[in-house]
Design a protein around this motif. Structure first.
Motif, PDB file in Angstrom:
ATOM      1  N   ALA A 162     -13.870  26.212  67.463  1.00  0.00           N
ATOM      2  CA  ALA A 162     -13.578  27.474  66.788  1.00  0.00           C
ATOM      3  C   ALA A 162     -14.666  27.696  65.746  1.00  0.00           C
ATOM      4  O   ALA A 162     -14.720  26.996  64.737  1.00  0.00           O
ATOM      5  CB  ALA A 162     -12.192  27.452  66.137  1.00  0.00           C
ATOM      6  N   VAL A 163     -15.553  28.657  66.007  1.00  0.00           N
ATOM      7  CA  VAL A 163     -16.720  28.892  65.156  1.00  0.00           C
ATOM      8  C   VAL A 163     -16.358  29.909  64.072  1.00  0.00           C
ATOM      9  O   VAL A 163     -15.822  30.983  64.362  1.00  0.00           O
ATOM     10  CB  VAL A 163     -17.912  29.395  65.977  1.00  0.00           C
ATOM     11  N   VAL A 164     -16.663  29.564  62.826  1.00  0.00           N
ATOM     12  CA  VAL A 164     -16.473  30.445  61.678  1.00  0.00           C
ATOM     13  C   VAL A 164     -17.840  30.719  61.064  1.00  0.00           C
ATOM     14  O   VAL A 164     -18.579  29.784  60.765  1.00  0.00           O
ATOM     15  CB  VAL A 164     -15.543  29.814  60.617  1.00  0.00           C
ATOM     16  N   VAL A 165     -18.173  31.986  60.909  1.00  0.00           N
ATOM     17  CA  VAL A 165     -19.413  32.387  60.241  1.00  0.00           C
ATOM     18  C   VAL A 165     -19.038  32.991  58.889  1.00  0.00           C
ATOM     19  O   VAL A 165     -18.264  33.953  58.834  1.00  0.00           O
ATOM     20  CB  VAL A 165     -20.206  33.395  61.083  1.00  0.00           C
ATOM     21  N   SER A 166     -19.558  32.421  57.828  1.00  0.00           N
ATOM     22  CA  SER A 166     -19.304  32.978  56.496  1.00  0.00           C
ATOM     23  C   SER A 166     -20.455  33.897  56.116  1.00  0.00           C
ATOM     24  O   SER A 166     -21.628  33.590  56.368  1.00  0.00           O
ATOM     25  CB  SER A 166     -19.137  31.867  55.455  1.00  0.00           C
ATOM     26  N   ILE A 167     -20.115  35.033  55.534  1.00  0.00           N
ATOM     27  CA  ILE A 167     -21.100  36.001  55.047  1.00  0.00           C
ATOM     28  C   ILE A 167     -20.800  36.236  53.574  1.00  0.00           C
ATOM     29  O   ILE A 167     -19.790  36.863  53.228  1.00  0.00           O
ATOM     30  CB  ILE A 167     -21.047  37.316  55.843  1.00  0.00           C
ATOM     31  N   TYR A 168     -21.661  35.711  52.723  1.00  0.00           N
ATOM     32  CA  TYR A 168     -21.439  35.824  51.287  1.00  0.00           C
ATOM     33  C   TYR A 168     -22.768  35.665  50.569  1.00  0.00           C
ATOM     34  O   TYR A 168     -23.444  34.637  50.712  1.00  0.00           O
ATOM     35  CB  TYR A 168     -20.451  34.759  50.802  1.00  0.00           C
ATOM     36  N   VAL A 169     -23.179  36.681  49.830  1.00  0.00           N
ATOM     37  CA  VAL A 169     -24.393  36.611  49.023  1.00  0.00           C
ATOM     38  C   VAL A 169     -24.014  35.956  47.700  1.00  0.00           C
ATOM     39  O   VAL A 169     -23.322  36.547  46.871  1.00  0.00           O
ATOM     40  CB  VAL A 169     -25.004  38.003  48.804  1.00  0.00           C
ATOM     41  N   ASN A 170     -24.471  34.730  47.516  1.00  0.00           N
ATOM     42  CA  ASN A 170     -24.031  33.898  46.407  1.00  0.00           C
ATOM     43  C   ASN A 170     -24.795  34.239  45.122  1.00  0.00           C
ATOM     44  O   ASN A 170     -25.996  33.966  45.022  1.00  0.00           O
ATOM     45  CB  ASN A 170     -24.241  32.428  46.775  1.00  0.00           C
ATOM     46  N   PRO A 171     -24.139  34.802  44.115  1.00  0.00           N
ATOM     47  CA  PRO A 171     -24.865  35.185  42.892  1.00  0.00           C
ATOM     48  C   PRO A 171     -25.319  34.001  42.054  1.00  0.00           C
ATOM     49  O   PRO A 171     -26.273  34.126  41.286  1.00  0.00           O
ATOM     50  CB  PRO A 171     -23.849  36.043  42.136  1.00  0.00           C
ATOM     51  N   SER A 172     -24.670  32.841  42.216  1.00  0.00           N
ATOM     52  CA  SER A 172     -25.006  31.717  41.339  1.00  0.00           C
ATOM     53  C   SER A 172     -26.311  31.036  41.713  1.00  0.00           C
ATOM     54  O   SER A 172     -26.789  30.170  40.977  1.00  0.00           O
ATOM     55  CB  SER A 172     -23.866  30.690  41.349  1.00  0.00           C
ATOM     56  N   GLN A 173     -26.921  31.385  42.845  1.00  0.00           N
ATOM     57  CA  GLN A 173     -28.204  30.783  43.206  1.00  0.00           C
ATOM     58  C   GLN A 173     -29.376  31.706  42.896  1.00  0.00           C
ATOM     59  O   GLN A 173     -30.524  31.365  43.175  1.00  0.00           O
ATOM     60  CB  GLN A 173     -28.218  30.407  44.691  1.00  0.00           C
ATOM     61  N   PHE A 174     -29.110  32.859  42.319  1.00  0.00           N
ATOM     62  CA  PHE A 174     -30.153  33.798  41.924  1.00  0.00           C
ATOM     63  C   PHE A 174     -30.272  33.812  40.401  1.00  0.00           C
ATOM     64  O   PHE A 174     -29.262  33.872  39.693  1.00  0.00           O
ATOM     65  CB  PHE A 174     -29.841  35.223  42.400  1.00  0.00           C
ATOM     66  N   ALA A 175     -31.491  33.809  39.913  1.00  0.00           N
ATOM     67  CA  ALA A 175     -31.734  34.041  38.490  1.00  0.00           C
ATOM     68  C   ALA A 175     -31.729  35.546  38.234  1.00  0.00           C
ATOM     69  O   ALA A 175     -31.941  36.342  39.161  1.00  0.00           O
ATOM     70  CB  ALA A 175     -33.067  33.427  38.074  1.00  0.00           C
ATOM     71  N   PRO A 176     -31.464  35.971  37.001  1.00  0.00           N
ATOM     72  CA  PRO A 176     -31.437  37.413  36.717  1.00  0.00           C
ATOM     73  C   PRO A 176     -32.737  38.128  37.054  1.00  0.00           C
ATOM     74  O   PRO A 176     -32.730  39.346  37.289  1.00  0.00           O
ATOM     75  CB  PRO A 176     -31.148  37.461  35.211  1.00  0.00           C
ATOM     76  N   THR A 177     -33.858  37.426  37.106  1.00  0.00           N
ATOM     77  CA  THR A 177     -35.139  38.056  37.431  1.00  0.00           C
ATOM     78  C   THR A 177     -35.440  38.071  38.922  1.00  0.00           C
ATOM     79  O   THR A 177     -36.484  38.584  39.333  1.00  0.00           O
ATOM     80  CB  THR A 177     -36.266  37.314  36.707  1.00  0.00           C
ATOM     81  N   GLU A 178     -34.551  37.526  39.749  1.00  0.00           N
ATOM     82  CA  GLU A 178     -34.796  37.450  41.195  1.00  0.00           C
ATOM     83  C   GLU A 178     -34.150  38.627  41.921  1.00  0.00           C
ATOM     84  O   GLU A 178     -33.603  39.545  41.303  1.00  0.00           O
ATOM     85  CB  GLU A 178     -34.321  36.093  41.722  1.00  0.00           C
ATOM     86  N   ASP A 179     -34.198  38.577  43.245  1.00  0.00           N
ATOM     87  CA  ASP A 179     -33.919  39.754  44.066  1.00  0.00           C
ATOM     88  C   ASP A 179     -32.475  39.837  44.566  1.00  0.00           C
ATOM     89  O   ASP A 179     -32.236  40.253  45.705  1.00  0.00           O
ATOM     90  CB  ASP A 179     -34.871  39.790  45.264  1.00  0.00           C
ATOM     91  N   LEU A 180     -31.493  39.499  43.758  1.00  0.00           N
ATOM     92  CA  LEU A 180     -30.108  39.621  44.193  1.00  0.00           C
ATOM     93  C   LEU A 180     -29.745  41.076  44.506  1.00  0.00           C
ATOM     94  O   LEU A 180     -29.097  41.367  45.516  1.00  0.00           O
ATOM     95  CB  LEU A 180     -29.161  39.068  43.123  1.00  0.00           C
ATOM     96  N   ALA A 181     -30.168  42.006  43.654  1.00  0.00           N
ATOM     97  CA  ALA A 181     -29.799  43.413  43.843  1.00  0.00           C
ATOM     98  C   ALA A 181     -30.444  44.025  45.069  1.00  0.00           C
ATOM     99  O   ALA A 181     -29.891  44.969  45.662  1.00  0.00           O
ATOM    100  CB  ALA A 181     -30.181  44.221  42.598  1.00  0.00           C
ATOM    101  N   THR A 182     -31.581  43.528  45.493  1.00  0.00           N
ATOM    102  CA  THR A 182     -32.288  44.104  46.637  1.00  0.00           C
ATOM    103  C   THR A 182     -32.157  43.260  47.904  1.00  0.00           C
ATOM    104  O   THR A 182     -32.829  43.562  48.897  1.00  0.00           O
ATOM    105  CB  THR A 182     -33.781  44.264  46.299  1.00  0.00           C
ATOM    106  N   TYR A 183     -31.304  42.242  47.873  1.00  0.00           N
ATOM    107  CA  TYR A 183     -31.149  41.419  49.083  1.00  0.00           C
ATOM    108  C   TYR A 183     -30.544  42.284  50.183  1.00  0.00           C
ATOM    109  O   TYR A 183     -29.527  42.952  49.981  1.00  0.00           O
ATOM    110  CB  TYR A 183     -30.261  40.205  48.804  1.00  0.00           C
ATOM    111  N   PRO A 184     -31.132  42.308  51.384  1.00  0.00           N
ATOM    112  CA  PRO A 184     -30.662  43.229  52.440  1.00  0.00           C
ATOM    113  C   PRO A 184     -29.264  42.881  52.916  1.00  0.00           C
ATOM    114  O   PRO A 184     -28.850  41.715  52.929  1.00  0.00           O
ATOM    115  CB  PRO A 184     -31.706  43.049  53.548  1.00  0.00           C
ATOM    116  N   SER A 185     -28.539  43.930  53.336  1.00  0.00           N
ATOM    117  CA  SER A 185     -27.157  43.745  53.796  1.00  0.00           C
ATOM    118  C   SER A 185     -26.806  44.827  54.804  1.00  0.00           C
ATOM    119  O   SER A 185     -27.164  45.999  54.622  1.00  0.00           O
ATOM    120  CB  SER A 185     -26.190  43.789  52.612  1.00  0.00           C
TER     121      SER A 185
END
Length: 432
Positions: A162-185
């Motif tokens: 039974a395959v489970v794929v998780s889709i979650y953009v993890n905010p805790s691995q991005f610094a405030p100066t990195e590209d969390l806001a522009t990560y494609p979705s």
């Protein structure tokens, strides 16, 4: 005429009247046949002959006013298509196999789960059914590289999976100066791609995996002068438990991204506790991340088999990555210098030029000439990720460089059996 006495009537009651049930004429069919013909092309009595419908089909019902006469069925307008109902078998709600798509074209819609408790219960039900639960963690915007992880998850067990794929953009691995806001979705496209595989049973896409606190509460990291992630910067100060693999997160990407591996280890540990998988599949795009997850599973006694999957590349050699969409056409062409420099480095090592510093200098020169901004070039042991002076043991060459506004990382594994004979396995990768 003389009337009969009551006694005489009892002795001679006269001719007996028989009450018969009125029967239909001999030529009339049974009532069941009449009802079936009401759905056919003729309701006139006596019925006119008409073609017998194919076995297992039913003609469409039509309303006919009383007294109207219908022309024979053969005079229907040519080219008129029968409805899907007329092609169905009696009592069936699905069309026959002749009009259903072949198994190779059918898609299996995975169950979308957003609640952590529901995901936990789902996994336990699958385990009761005797299935192996396999987890493929992603941040979405899926490509063929992610789908290869799904295939590796299916192949990880000989029994039912039974395959489970998780889709979650993890905010805790991005610094405030990195590209969390522009990560494609593109969640709708991700679901279509996963459904097309036909093997994904569930998609876990929680709205948030962290406990949020007051935005005006200072974080412990901020007070102590440590690194702050996007989670803490956005008011996630209520979450204060972190998982860190102290030695492996140093160096390489950890030097320029101080919060990255702390966030990765923490969110993966949370996913392991929620999904409770038997198998988890990670790509070797980020070699340091893959080693870190293996070490965390070993040290924290997670009863999970970790599978490392090789990179899937574009036709021109560029490693597939979700961030490739942010590359301009010119920068994308320049980024091919990463894979070319690593292939040249492998060739040099196989030909006997295995001095690490010389090989690193050649890679830096190639990237600089292509217009890239080098973050690091390192040659390290595969397991401990410590630098080596000579390629005389299993090692990996790791590269990180900026092209435009996109940071890419590649690596190439070299498996050595002796100081003068190497069996190399290419694993070019890019950060996803």
């Amino acid at each position: 005429m003389r009337a009969k006495s009551p006694e005489a009537k009892l002795l001679n009651p006269g001719p007996r009247v028989q009450h018969r049930r009125r029967l239909p004429p001999p030529s009339a069919p049974p009532l069941a046949q009449i009802r079936r013909r009401r759905a056919g092309p003729c309701r006139i009595w006596p019925p006119r002959p008409h073609p017998t419908p194919p076995q297992g089909s039913r003609a469409p019902a039509r309303r006919i006013s009383r007294g109207s006469r219908r022309p024979p069925a053969a005079s229907k307008a040519p080219g008129r298509r029968r409805s899907l109902r007329s092609r169905r078998s009696p009592g069936s709600r699905l069309p026959p196999d002749s009009v259903r798509p072949p198994p190779s074209c059918r898609v299996h819609e995975p169950e979308v789960i957003r609640d952590k408790a529901a995901m936990h219960a789902w996994s336990r039900r699958r385990r009761v059914e005797g299935k192996v639960v396999a987890l493929v963690p992603t941040m979405g915007f899926l490509h063929e590289g992610h789908l290869s992880l799904v295939s590796a998850a299916v192949a990880a067990s000989a029994g039912p999976v039974a395959v489970v794929v998780s889709i979650y953009v993890n905010p805790s691995q991005f610094a405030p100066t990195e590209d969390l806001a522009t990560y494609p979705s593109d969640f709708a496209s991700d679901l279509r791609k996963l459904a097309a595989t036909g093997v994904v049973a569930a998609v876990f896409c929680p709205p948030d995996l962290y406990v949020r606190g007051s935005a005006d509460r200072p974080s412990a990291a901020g007070v102590s002068g440590g690194a702050v992630s996007c989670l803490e910067d956005a008011g996630g100060h209520a979450h204060e438990t972190w998982v860190q693999v102290e030695q492996l997160e140093k160096g390489l990407c950890g030097s320029s991204r101080p919060v990255f591996f702390r966030g990765v280890a923490t969110v993966v540990a949370k996913l392991f506790n929620i999904v409770e998988p038997d198998v988890a599949v990670f790509g070797k795009k980020d070699y340091q991340q893959w080693c870190l997850i293996c070490r965390m599973v070993r040290d924290l006694d997670f009863a999970i088999q970790i599978v490392g999957s090789e990179i899937v590349r574009e036709a021109d050699g560029l490693a597939m990555s979700s961030r490739n969409v942010n590359l301009s056409e010119e920068d994308r062409e320049k980024a091919l210098s990463i894979s070319r420099s690593l292939v040249d480095a492998r060739t040099a090592a196989l030909s006997g030029s295995n001095h690490s510093q010389h090989i690193k200098d050649q890679i830096v020169q190639t990237l600089a000439e292509a217009g890239g901004q080098v973050d690091y070039v390192e040659i390290v042991e595969q397991e401990r990720l410590v630098p080596v002076e000579r390629i005389d043991r299993p090692c990996v060459i790791c590269v990180a460089a900026w092209f435009g506004k996109v940071r890419l990382i590649d690596n190439i594994e070299i498996q050595s059996t002796s100081s003068d004979k190497y069996n190399s396995v290419v694993c070019l990768s890019a950060e996803s």
